[in-house]
Design a protein around this motif. Structure first.
Motif: not given
Length: 90
Positions: A14-18, A77-78
């Protein structure tokens, strides 16, 4: 109408939280697939497609959601996704 499906992907990071609905529950290890439908839309010039809707299906959790192509791209992208077939071949 023709439904088009992607291959199955595994979420590997997980690249960033959404906070996007449905996507906020996606976890590393989940199996996901994407799809869209080819069909002419009534009222679109020349019978073309006005806005393309994409579906994201989490096969692990049994959930499905839809987004416009632009919105889907930003949410996806997340996550880091790898083809399931590539991961199992290793």
């Amino acid at each position: 109408m023709i439904r088009l499906h992607s291959e199955v992907f595994l979420i590997t990071a997980i690249n960033r939280k959404t906070r996007a609905e449905t996507f906020a529950d996606w976890r590393v290890g989940d199996r996901v697939r994407f799809s869209t439908v080819m069909k002419a839309m009534a009222g679109a010039p020349g019978g073309g497609v006005y806005v393309t809707t994409f579906y994201a299906e989490n096969l692990t959790q049994g959930t499905r959601t839809s987004r416009s192509q632009t919105n889907m791209n930003s949410v996806i992208d997340s996550f880091e996704l790898r083809l399931e077939s590539e991961v199992t071949a290793e």
